[in-house]
Design a protein around this motif. Structure first.
Motif, PDB file in Angstrom:
ATOM      1  N   LYS A 124      29.510  23.461  90.203  1.00 24.47           N
ATOM      2  CA  LYS A 124      30.100  22.164  90.604  1.00 24.47           C
ATOM      3  C   LYS A 124      31.627  22.236  90.754  1.00 24.47           C
ATOM      4  O   LYS A 124      32.217  21.526  91.570  1.00 24.47           O
ATOM      5  CB  LYS A 124      29.732  21.070  89.592  1.00 24.47           C
ATOM      6  CG  LYS A 124      28.232  20.835  89.500  1.00 24.47           C
ATOM      7  CD  LYS A 124      27.872  19.436  89.953  1.00 24.47           C
ATOM      8  CE  LYS A 124      26.413  19.139  90.065  1.00 24.47           C
ATOM      9  NZ  LYS A 124      25.412  19.774  89.278  1.00 24.47           N
ATOM     10  N   GLU A 125      32.268  23.133  89.969  1.00 21.54           N
ATOM     11  CA  GLU A 125      33.734  23.190  90.078  1.00 21.54           C
ATOM     12  C   GLU A 125      34.192  23.741  91.428  1.00 21.54           C
ATOM     13  O   GLU A 125      35.358  23.645  91.797  1.00 21.54           O
ATOM     14  CB  GLU A 125      34.373  23.955  88.903  1.00 21.54           C
ATOM     15  CG  GLU A 125      33.914  25.380  88.681  1.00 21.54           C
ATOM     16  CD  GLU A 125      32.630  25.502  87.864  1.00 21.54           C
ATOM     17  OE1 GLU A 125      31.894  24.507  87.702  1.00 21.54           O
ATOM     18  OE2 GLU A 125      32.352  26.633  87.407  1.00 21.54           O
ATOM     19  N   GLU A 126      33.243  24.330  92.172  1.00 21.92           N
ATOM     20  CA  GLU A 126      33.592  24.820  93.518  1.00 21.92           C
ATOM     21  C   GLU A 126      33.600  23.690  94.552  1.00 21.92           C
ATOM     22  O   GLU A 126      34.108  23.852  95.657  1.00 21.92           O
ATOM     23  CB  GLU A 126      32.593  25.891  93.986  1.00 21.92           C
ATOM     24  CG  GLU A 126      32.600  27.171  93.163  1.00 21.92           C
ATOM     25  CD  GLU A 126      33.911  27.928  93.317  1.00 21.92           C
ATOM     26  OE1 GLU A 126      34.525  27.840  94.397  1.00 21.92           O
ATOM     27  OE2 GLU A 126      34.332  28.570  92.337  1.00 21.92           O
ATOM     28  N   TYR A 127      32.999  22.559  94.217  1.00 19.09           N
ATOM     29  CA  TYR A 127      32.937  21.458  95.179  1.00 19.09           C
ATOM     30  C   TYR A 127      34.344  20.954  95.492  1.00 19.09           C
ATOM     31  O   TYR A 127      35.196  20.859  94.589  1.00 19.09           O
ATOM     32  CB  TYR A 127      32.175  20.254  94.610  1.00 19.09           C
ATOM     33  CG  TYR A 127      30.671  20.410  94.462  1.00 19.09           C
ATOM     34  CD1 TYR A 127      29.990  21.529  94.903  1.00 19.09           C
ATOM     35  CD2 TYR A 127      29.934  19.380  93.881  1.00 19.09           C
ATOM     36  CE1 TYR A 127      28.609  21.629  94.753  1.00 19.09           C
ATOM     37  CE2 TYR A 127      28.554  19.471  93.737  1.00 19.09           C
ATOM     38  CZ  TYR A 127      27.900  20.606  94.178  1.00 19.09           C
ATOM     39  OH  TYR A 127      26.540  20.702  94.035  1.00 19.09           O
ATOM     40  N   LEU A 128      34.567  20.560  96.730  1.00 15.24           N
ATOM     41  CA  LEU A 128      35.806  19.862  97.049  1.00 15.24           C
ATOM     42  C   LEU A 128      35.811  18.532  96.308  1.00 15.24           C
ATOM     43  O   LEU A 128      34.770  17.883  96.193  1.00 15.24           O
ATOM     44  CB  LEU A 128      35.891  19.568  98.550  1.00 15.24           C
ATOM     45  CG  LEU A 128      36.138  20.720  99.512  1.00 15.24           C
ATOM     46  CD1 LEU A 128      36.397  20.165 100.911  1.00 15.24           C
ATOM     47  CD2 LEU A 128      37.285  21.602  99.072  1.00 15.24           C
ATOM     48  N   SER A 129      36.978  18.136  95.840  1.00 12.18           N
ATOM     49  CA  SER A 129      37.085  16.813  95.205  1.00 12.18           C
ATOM     50  C   SER A 129      37.130  15.756  96.309  1.00 12.18           C
ATOM     51  O   SER A 129      37.350  16.077  97.484  1.00 12.18           O
ATOM     52  CB  SER A 129      38.363  16.748  94.380  1.00 12.18           C
ATOM     53  OG  SER A 129      39.461  16.808  95.266  1.00 12.18           O
TER      54      SER A 129
END
Ligand code: SAM
Ligand code: SF4
Ligand code: SF4
Length: 336
Positions: free
Chosen positions: A45-50
Motif C-alpha cells: 500500500k505504501e507504493e500507492y500514489l497519495s
C-alpha cells in the motif's frame, strides 16, 4: 525561464487512474483465481500514489487538454476514502467529467456519497444475467443479485449508469440476448467488450473472442438496430440504436476492429507509472518525479515528453504470436 507548452501535438483527452491492483472478484478473463491467489505479489500500500499526488497529475493533465478522468483498478471501491478523492478532484481541478468503473458490489454502501462528492457516471461490469453463469465468471461465486442492487443504488443516487459486459466464447455468449433485452427494457446502455489479451495470465486465444459483428448480428436478429455516428473524436465504443426507439447499445471491438489511430487515452497505475497503451510492457516512472520537489511545470513537461514520443498501436498489430509472447502488464494493475 523556459515556457512549458500547453498544447500536445497528439491529443490526450482522458486518463484512467488505477487506485488499487486488488479486487474482491477473480474474473477468469482478468484475474484468474489460480494465478491471483494468496501468494500473489500485490503492490504494497505504501507504493500507492497519495490523493495529493494524484491531484497533481490531474492538474498537469488538465492543462494539457485532458477532459475526462476515469477511476478504476482492480476494484476502485476497495480504496479507502474514495469519496474524499473524488471531492478533491472536483474542487481542485477543472475536470468535472469524473467517472468510475466498478464491479458494483459496494455501490449500495457508497453510491450516494460518491454522487455528492462529484462523481458523474459509473460503468458497472456485469457479464451475465443468469446467476450460475455470473457466479462462474466472477470466480468468487458472488450472486448477480449483489450487482443488481449496486445498479439500483447508482440509479437512485442520480449517477449516470452504463453496463460493461466482456464476452468470452464458451463462457457467456448465450447471455448476449438476455442482457440486451434486460437493459433495453430499462433504458440503460449496455456495452459489450470483446475479450482482450491484456496481460499474460488470462489464457487468451483468438478463438475465444466473440466479434463485434457476431454480437451485432445476434441482437439485430431479434431487436433490429442501426449504427449511430461517433459522438466525439476517439470514441471507443461503436454505438447502435434500436430501431423501435428504445435506446442504444455499444460494442468495444479492440480485437476485430482496432482504433489505435484515434486513441487519446493514458493510464496511471496505482503506484504512479504512466502508460501510453493498455498493452504496454512497461510504464514511465511518474512517482519518482512526484516525490521529488518537482514543480507543476516539471510534472507537465514529463507527461509531454512521454506522450509526444508515443508510437503505440498494439491492437492494430495484434497476432496470436504477440498475444502469447509480448510481455504486457496485467489489466488489474494498469486499470481497465
Ligand atoms: N473492477 C472493476 C470492474 O470490473 O469494473 C474495474 C476494473 S476492470 C479491470 C475494468 C474493465 O475491464 C471491466 O469492465 C472489465 O470487464 C474489463 N476487462 C477486464 N479484463 C478484460 C479482458 N481481458 N478483456 C476485455 N475487458 C476486460
Ligand atoms: Fe476484478 Fe474488475 Fe478484474 Fe473482475 S474485471 S477481476 S471485478 S478488476
Ligand atoms: Fe490505444 Fe493501445 Fe488500445 Fe491501440 S492498443 S487503442 S494504442 S490503448
Amino acid at each position: 525561464m523556459v515556457q512549458v507548452k500547453d498544447q500536445l501535438n497528439r491529443p490526450l483527452r482522458d486518463i484512467r487512474i488505477s487506485l488499487t491492483d486488488q479486487c474482491n472478484f477473480r474474473c477468469s478473463y482478468c484475474m484468474p483465481a489460480e494465478i491471483f491467489g494468496v501468494d500473489y505479489p500485490f503492490l504494497p500500500k505504501e507504493e500507492y500514489l497519495s490523493f495529493s499526488e494524484i491531484i497533481k497529475v490531474v492538474q498537469a493533465a488538465e492543462e494539457l487538454g485532458v477532459e475526462k478522468i476515469r477511476l478504476t483498478g482492480g476494484e476502485p471501491l476497495l480504496r479507502k476514502d474514495l469519496p474524499k478523492l473524488i471531492s478533491e478532484l472536483y474542487r481542485r481541478t477543472g475536470i468535472k467529467d469524473i467517472a468510475l468503473t466498478t464491479n458494483g458490489i459496494f455501490l449500495p454502501k457508497y453510491a450516494k456519497e460518491l454522487k455528492e462528492a462529484g462523481l458523474q457516471r459509473v460503468n458497472i461490469s456485469m457479464d451475465a444475467l443468469d446467476d450460475d453463469v455470473f457466479k462462474q465468471m466472477n470466480g468468487r461465486s458472488v450472486s448477480i443479485k449483489a450487482v443488481l442492487k449496486g445498479i439500483d443504488a447508482a440509479l437512485s443516487a442520480g449517477l449516470g449508469v452504463k453496463i460493461n459486459m466482456v464476452v468470452k466464447k464458451g463462457a457467456n455468449e448465450d447471455q448476449i440476448l438476455p442482457m440486451a433485452r434486460y437493459f433495453k427494457e430499462r433504458g440503460i446502455v449496455l456495452r459489450f467488450i470483446e475479450f482482450m489479451d491484456v496481460g499474460s495470465t488470462n489464457g487468451w486465444q483468438l478463438s475465444s473472442v466473440v466479434s463485434k459483428k457476431e454480437i451485432f448480428d445476434r441482437i439485430n436478429h431479434v431487436f433490429p438496430a442501426e449504427p449511430v455516428n461517433e459522438a466525439y473524436y476517439g470514441e471507443v465504443a461503436s454505438r447502435f440504436r434500436y430501431k423501435d426507439g428504445s435506446g442504444e447499445f455499444g460494442v468495444i471491438s479492440s480485437v476485430t476492429e482496432s482504433f489505435c489511430s484515434t486513441c487519446t487515452r493514458a493510464r496511471l497505475s496505482a503506484d504512479g507509472r504512466l502508460y501510453t497503451c493498455l498493452f504496454a510492457a512497461k510504464g514511465h516512472d511518474l512517482k519518482t518525479i512526484l516525490r521529488s520537489d518537482a514543480s507543476a511545470d516539471e510534472i507537465k513537461e514529463y507527461i509531454i515528453s512521454v506522450w509526444e514520443h508515443r508510437a503505440d498501436r498494439y491492437s492494430d498489430e495484434r497476432t496470436e504470436e504477440t498475444a502469447k509472447n509480448r510481455p504486457k502488464i496485467e489489466m488489474s494493475y494498469i486499470g481497465g
